[in-house]
Write a protein that holds these residues in place. Structure first.
Motif, PDB file in Angstrom:
ATOM      1  N   ILE A   1       0.831  -1.211   0.000  1.00 40.57           N
ATOM      2  CA  ILE A   1       0.000   0.000   0.000  1.00 40.57           C
ATOM      3  C   ILE A   1       0.860   1.252   0.000  1.00 40.57           C
ATOM      4  O   ILE A   1       0.551   2.245  -0.673  1.00 40.57           O
ATOM      5  CB  ILE A   1      -0.934  -0.002   1.231  1.00 40.57           C
ATOM      6  N   THR A   2       1.956   1.225   0.743  1.00 38.73           N
ATOM      7  CA  THR A   2       2.800   2.417   0.885  1.00 38.73           C
ATOM      8  C   THR A   2       3.903   2.496  -0.171  1.00 38.73           C
ATOM      9  O   THR A   2       4.851   3.274  -0.025  1.00 38.73           O
ATOM     10  CB  THR A   2       3.426   2.452   2.292  1.00 38.73           C
TER      11      THR A   2
ATOM     12  N   ARG B   1       1.953  11.165  -2.623  1.00 39.93           N
ATOM     13  CA  ARG B   1       1.432  12.446  -2.131  1.00 39.93           C
ATOM     14  C   ARG B   1       0.167  12.243  -1.306  1.00 39.93           C
ATOM     15  O   ARG B   1      -0.171  13.074  -0.466  1.00 39.93           O
ATOM     16  CB  ARG B   1       1.166  13.387  -3.304  1.00 39.93           C
ATOM     17  N   ILE B   2      -0.519  11.143  -1.550  1.00 36.95           N
ATOM     18  CA  ILE B   2      -1.754  10.841  -0.823  1.00 36.95           C
ATOM     19  C   ILE B   2      -1.469  10.186   0.522  1.00 36.95           C
ATOM     20  O   ILE B   2      -2.181  10.378   1.498  1.00 36.95           O
ATOM     21  CB  ILE B   2      -2.635   9.898  -1.681  1.00 36.95           C
ATOM     22  N   ILE B   3      -0.373   9.412   0.584  1.00 38.00           N
ATOM     23  CA  ILE B   3      -0.105   8.524   1.722  1.00 38.00           C
ATOM     24  C   ILE B   3       0.708   9.217   2.813  1.00 38.00           C
ATOM     25  O   ILE B   3       1.650   9.951   2.537  1.00 38.00           O
ATOM     26  CB  ILE B   3       0.688   7.285   1.254  1.00 38.00           C
TER      27      ILE B   3
ATOM     28  N   LEU C   1       2.294  16.166   8.098  1.00 35.06           N
ATOM     29  CA  LEU C   1       2.728  17.451   7.566  1.00 35.06           C
ATOM     30  C   LEU C   1       2.176  17.755   6.170  1.00 35.06           C
ATOM     31  O   LEU C   1       1.710  18.877   5.904  1.00 35.06           O
ATOM     32  CB  LEU C   1       4.260  17.509   7.529  1.00 35.06           C
ATOM     33  N   HIS C   2       2.198  16.803   5.279  1.00 36.54           N
ATOM     34  CA  HIS C   2       1.796  17.074   3.888  1.00 36.54           C
ATOM     35  C   HIS C   2       0.307  16.829   3.643  1.00 36.54           C
ATOM     36  O   HIS C   2      -0.133  16.715   2.500  1.00 36.54           O
ATOM     37  CB  HIS C   2       2.636  16.237   2.921  1.00 36.54           C
ATOM     38  N   ARG C   3      -0.461  16.756   4.721  1.00 35.65           N
ATOM     39  CA  ARG C   3      -1.912  16.578   4.665  1.00 35.65           C
ATOM     40  C   ARG C   3      -2.306  15.330   3.865  1.00 35.65           C
ATOM     41  O   ARG C   3      -3.063  15.406   2.889  1.00 35.65           O
ATOM     42  CB  ARG C   3      -2.601  17.807   4.068  1.00 35.65           C
ATOM     43  N   PRO C   4      -1.830  14.164   4.261  1.00 34.29           N
ATOM     44  CA  PRO C   4      -2.170  12.939   3.526  1.00 34.29           C
ATOM     45  C   PRO C   4      -3.650  12.612   3.662  1.00 34.29           C
ATOM     46  O   PRO C   4      -4.258  12.851   4.708  1.00 34.29           O
ATOM     47  CB  PRO C   4      -1.299  11.876   4.204  1.00 34.29           C
ATOM     48  N   ARG C   5      -4.204  12.066   2.617  1.00 32.53           N
ATOM     49  CA  ARG C   5      -5.609  11.672   2.652  1.00 32.53           C
ATOM     50  C   ARG C   5      -5.787  10.254   3.192  1.00 32.53           C
ATOM     51  O   ARG C   5      -6.878   9.881   3.624  1.00 32.53           O
ATOM     52  CB  ARG C   5      -6.227  11.785   1.243  1.00 32.53           C
ATOM     53  N   VAL C   6      -4.701   9.471   3.143  1.00 33.33           N
ATOM     54  CA  VAL C   6      -4.721   8.107   3.690  1.00 33.33           C
ATOM     55  C   VAL C   6      -3.515   7.938   4.601  1.00 33.33           C
ATOM     56  O   VAL C   6      -2.377   8.095   4.160  1.00 33.33           O
ATOM     57  CB  VAL C   6      -4.692   7.049   2.571  1.00 33.33           C
ATOM     58  N   LEU C   7      -3.746   7.613   5.866  1.00 34.98           N
ATOM     59  CA  LEU C   7      -2.662   7.349   6.816  1.00 34.98           C
ATOM     60  C   LEU C   7      -2.569   5.851   7.059  1.00 34.98           C
ATOM     61  O   LEU C   7      -3.581   5.195   7.330  1.00 34.98           O
ATOM     62  CB  LEU C   7      -2.918   8.055   8.150  1.00 34.98           C
ATOM     63  N   VAL C   8      -1.366   5.323   6.943  1.00 38.94           N
ATOM     64  CA  VAL C   8      -1.109   3.904   7.180  1.00 38.94           C
ATOM     65  C   VAL C   8      -0.177   3.816   8.389  1.00 38.94           C
ATOM     66  O   VAL C   8       0.979   4.238   8.317  1.00 38.94           O
ATOM     67  CB  VAL C   8      -0.479   3.237   5.947  1.00 38.94           C
TER      68      VAL C   8
END
Length: 318
Positions: free
Chosen positions: A54-55, A81-83, A156-163
């Motif tokens: 996933i990452t 950029r999403i993660i 910090l980079h405002r991820p939409r998905v956190l793993v």
């Protein structure tokens, strides 16, 4: 007709092999946006391999992973950029202060001007309740504070998905509670959190839904209660206290198809029960209709720890 928004995480037929060993076996899983979604399983279940795919840290044998509409395997840069990824026991440098560590990563992310980076660092410190420690040396932080600093860096980079891989590992109960509250607040802001943990009681309290993996396969997925149902674990222990009708209760319960291990101890009758909530309600009504006078009714369901222990023990027996 309005288009349906894509799920935050969409895993399709994911397979990960290490030589002849199958770590992830055709895993398909969908996580809606805004969830705190837990991944549970014993050692060797395939959790870490799933997270690594996933990452973008490894290529699978085959399968697809779509994050918020972006194909992870086809568009690595957009996916990254999403993660936001927080590995287990992520290190922090001992010779930097908290704000220096975060500003270094804000600069690496290219988060605008210096003033914009400072503002974002302050926002992330506030989000994880570490503003008072911003000038502390990283080496002076407690284990729980270190975990929250790493989480602040991840945000910090405002991820939409956190793993998050075992974010509560090694934390004391107070630090786990603080982390749980932080994650809930982040999810309310719109992020989706995919978190693994061996502390099952924490996951059941923290997550809006979860799944259980074992030997690379998905065993169950849904809310805590749905997972319990899917794993066939409706077993519960029941104790009733009676004012009268003990012999009637013993005779009536002894003939009930879902009752087993019936015991009488003074005014209390205890037994195991394998039925559904509906059949349990029928049982209570039946006892009252038979003339039993109930003073109290208590049940103890299998804990999430019990469920996973059962999964792990099945590995040993097979």
């Amino acid at each position: 007709m309005l288009a349906t928004a894509p799920p935050a995480i969409d895993i399709r037929d994911l397979r990960v092999d290490y030589g002849n060993f199958i770590a992830v076996d055709d895993l398909s899983l969908t996580v809606p946006k805004g969830e705190v979604f837990g991944l549970v399983g014993p050692n060797g279940a395939g959790k870490t391999s799933t997270f690594r795919v996933i990452t973008t840290l490894m290529q699978p044998t085959y399968g697809e992973v779509i994050l918020d509409g972006v194909d992870v395997l086809e568009d690595l840069e957009s996916a990254r950029r999403i993660i936001g990824y927080m590995p287990d026991l992520a290190p922090v440098p001992s010779d930097l202060k908290v704000w220096e560590f975060l500003e270094f990563h804000a600069d690496a992310y290219g988060l605008g001007s210096r003033s914009q980076r400072k503002e974002r660092v302050a926002e992330c410190l506030e989000a994880v309740n570490l503003t008072p420690q911003r000038n502390n040396w990283c080496k002076a932080l407690s284990r729980g504070q270190t975990q929250r600093v790493v989480l602040a860096k991840t945000l910090l980079h405002r991820p939409r998905v956190l793993v998050l891989d075992e974010p509560a590992s090694g934390l004391d109960p107070l630090a786990r509670r603080d982390l749980r509250n932080v994650l809930r607040a982040i999810a309310k802001e719109g992020a989706t959190i995919f978190v693994s943990s061996h502390i099952l009681s924490e996951l059941s309290e923290m997550c809006t839904s979860l799944c259980v993996m074992n030997r690379g396969k998905l065993l169950a997925s849904g809310t805590v209660e749905e997972v319990r149902q899917q794993l066939g674990n409706n077993e519960r222990g029941v104790t009733i206290a009676l004012l009268r009708g003990h012999e009637i209760a013993l005779d009536w319960l002894g003939r009930h198809e879902f009752v087993h291990d019936l015991r009488l101890d003074g005014e209390r009758v205890s037994f195991g029960f394998k039925g559904t909530d509906e059949t349990q309600a029928d049982l209570i009504e039946g006892l009252i209709a038979a003339g039993v006078r109930l003073r109290s009714f208590e049940e103890r369901r299998s804990s999430f720890e019990d469920i996973l222990v059962g999964v792990a023990e099945s590995n040993r027996l097979s």
